[in-house]
Motif scaffolding. Sequence first.
Motif, PDB file in Angstrom:
ATOM      1  N   VAL A  95      10.109   5.029  -0.393  1.00  0.00           N
ATOM      2  CA  VAL A  95       9.749   3.673  -0.767  1.00  0.00           C
ATOM      3  C   VAL A  95       9.349   3.698  -2.233  1.00  0.00           C
ATOM      4  O   VAL A  95       8.456   4.433  -2.631  1.00  0.00           O
ATOM      5  N   VAL A  96      10.060   2.925  -3.035  1.00  0.00           N
ATOM      6  CA  VAL A  96       9.762   2.873  -4.456  1.00  0.00           C
ATOM      7  C   VAL A  96       9.153   1.516  -4.745  1.00  0.00           C
ATOM      8  O   VAL A  96       9.751   0.486  -4.489  1.00  0.00           O
ATOM      9  N   ASP A  97       7.959   1.552  -5.270  1.00  0.00           N
ATOM     10  CA  ASP A  97       7.239   0.341  -5.596  1.00  0.00           C
ATOM     11  C   ASP A  97       7.014   0.337  -7.098  1.00  0.00           C
ATOM     12  O   ASP A  97       6.686   1.370  -7.689  1.00  0.00           O
ATOM     13  N   GLU A  98       7.178  -0.790  -7.718  1.00  0.00           N
ATOM     14  CA  GLU A  98       6.996  -0.860  -9.164  1.00  0.00           C
ATOM     15  C   GLU A  98       5.568  -0.513  -9.548  1.00  0.00           C
ATOM     16  O   GLU A  98       5.337   0.175 -10.538  1.00  0.00           O
ATOM     17  N   GLY A  99       4.604  -0.951  -8.758  1.00  0.00           N
ATOM     18  CA  GLY A  99       3.214  -0.616  -9.025  1.00  0.00           C
ATOM     19  C   GLY A  99       2.968   0.881  -8.946  1.00  0.00           C
ATOM     20  O   GLY A  99       2.211   1.446  -9.735  1.00  0.00           O
ATOM     21  N   THR A 100       3.617   1.529  -7.996  1.00  0.00           N
ATOM     22  CA  THR A 100       3.454   2.981  -7.841  1.00  0.00           C
ATOM     23  C   THR A 100       4.031   3.707  -9.046  1.00  0.00           C
ATOM     24  O   THR A 100       3.419   4.648  -9.562  1.00  0.00           O
ATOM     25  N   SER A 101       5.201   3.298  -9.509  1.00  0.00           N
ATOM     26  CA  SER A 101       5.796   3.977 -10.662  1.00  0.00           C
ATOM     27  C   SER A 101       4.964   3.746 -11.920  1.00  0.00           C
ATOM     28  O   SER A 101       4.816   4.649 -12.739  1.00  0.00           O
ATOM     29  N   GLN A 102       4.379   2.557 -12.076  1.00  0.00           N
ATOM     30  CA  GLN A 102       3.499   2.303 -13.216  1.00  0.00           C
ATOM     31  C   GLN A 102       2.241   3.160 -13.111  1.00  0.00           C
ATOM     32  O   GLN A 102       1.774   3.716 -14.109  1.00  0.00           O
ATOM     33  N   LEU A 107      -1.030   7.814 -14.812  1.00  0.00           N
ATOM     34  CA  LEU A 107      -1.642   9.107 -14.494  1.00  0.00           C
ATOM     35  C   LEU A 107      -1.079  10.215 -15.383  1.00  0.00           C
ATOM     36  O   LEU A 107      -1.820  11.082 -15.855  1.00  0.00           O
ATOM     37  N   ASP A 108       0.222  10.186 -15.611  1.00  0.00           N
ATOM     38  CA  ASP A 108       0.837  11.177 -16.482  1.00  0.00           C
ATOM     39  C   ASP A 108       0.243  11.091 -17.884  1.00  0.00           C
ATOM     40  O   ASP A 108      -0.079  12.105 -18.509  1.00  0.00           O
ATOM     41  N   MET A 154      -6.035   6.369  -8.434  1.00  0.00           N
ATOM     42  CA  MET A 154      -5.542   7.063  -7.246  1.00  0.00           C
ATOM     43  C   MET A 154      -6.115   6.511  -5.961  1.00  0.00           C
ATOM     44  O   MET A 154      -5.573   6.739  -4.886  1.00  0.00           O
ATOM     45  N   LYS A 155      -7.200   5.741  -6.039  1.00  0.00           N
ATOM     46  CA  LYS A 155      -7.790   5.167  -4.833  1.00  0.00           C
ATOM     47  C   LYS A 155      -6.836   4.132  -4.260  1.00  0.00           C
ATOM     48  O   LYS A 155      -6.226   3.359  -4.993  1.00  0.00           O
ATOM     49  N   PRO A 156      -6.710   4.099  -2.929  1.00  0.00           N
ATOM     50  CA  PRO A 156      -5.804   3.103  -2.343  1.00  0.00           C
ATOM     51  C   PRO A 156      -6.332   1.699  -2.592  1.00  0.00           C
ATOM     52  O   PRO A 156      -7.527   1.457  -2.560  1.00  0.00           O
ATOM     53  N   ASP A 162       4.936  -2.352  -0.835  1.00  0.00           N
ATOM     54  CA  ASP A 162       6.023  -3.304  -0.917  1.00  0.00           C
ATOM     55  C   ASP A 162       7.021  -2.750  -1.919  1.00  0.00           C
ATOM     56  O   ASP A 162       6.622  -2.296  -2.986  1.00  0.00           O
ATOM     57  N   GLY A 163       8.290  -2.751  -1.590  1.00  0.00           N
ATOM     58  CA  GLY A 163       9.286  -2.260  -2.538  1.00  0.00           C
ATOM     59  C   GLY A 163      10.614  -1.998  -1.876  1.00  0.00           C
ATOM     60  O   GLY A 163      10.844  -2.379  -0.727  1.00  0.00           O
ATOM     61  N   GLU A 164      11.516  -1.376  -2.627  1.00  0.00           N
ATOM     62  CA  GLU A 164      12.839  -1.056  -2.141  1.00  0.00           C
ATOM     63  C   GLU A 164      12.869   0.335  -1.540  1.00  0.00           C
ATOM     64  O   GLU A 164      12.121   1.200  -1.951  1.00  0.00           O
ATOM     65  N   ILE A 165      13.757   0.528  -0.583  1.00  0.00           N
ATOM     66  CA  ILE A 165      13.972   1.855  -0.021  1.00  0.00           C
ATOM     67  C   ILE A 165      15.172   2.444  -0.732  1.00  0.00           C
ATOM     68  O   ILE A 165      16.272   1.895  -0.682  1.00  0.00           O
TER      69      ILE A 165
END
Length: 167
Positions: A95-102, A107-108, A154-156, A162-165
């Motif tokens: 599951v790729v979520d735009e928020g997760t990639s941001q 974090l990087d 990192m906290k949930p 929500d996102g694309e598979i």
Amino acid sequence: MDSLGSNATGAKKLSLNASTLAMGVMVIVLLVAVIFAANSNEIVGWFVVVISGGWLLLSAFLVFGLKRGADKINSSLREATAAAAGRAQGGSSVVVDEGTSQRDMKLDHSFKIIQVQSGVISQQLEKDDEQSRGMIERALETITMTATNARDMMKPSGKPLDGEIID
């Protein structure tokens, strides 16, 4: 429109019967025109024969051309559906979520800041003077703030993903 998995023989049979009926009517019109033209032996009758023959050829071209095109589209849709079903069953999905990639990018960036500041501390420890102590303190403050911000990211968030598979 029927789905690919459904049994569409009824619709196919109806369209086949309609096209067969239309072709039969066109053949009968051509035969009647030929018979009347032969009986009356006039030029106008033969013009009617040529016109009805042209319409018969045009309708035959359309019926057979459309049938061939529909068969090709149907087979390509079946292949695409089978390929998609195979990928959905056998592949691992992420599951790729735009928020997760941001968040991952942030974090990087935070880890890069920490690496730079640790390098600053190493350099300033070698100098060991009053100005280097101030630099070390600022670097440690930066590391502390960056680590705090990274842990907060990192906290949930409590909201569902929500996102694309992507396979």
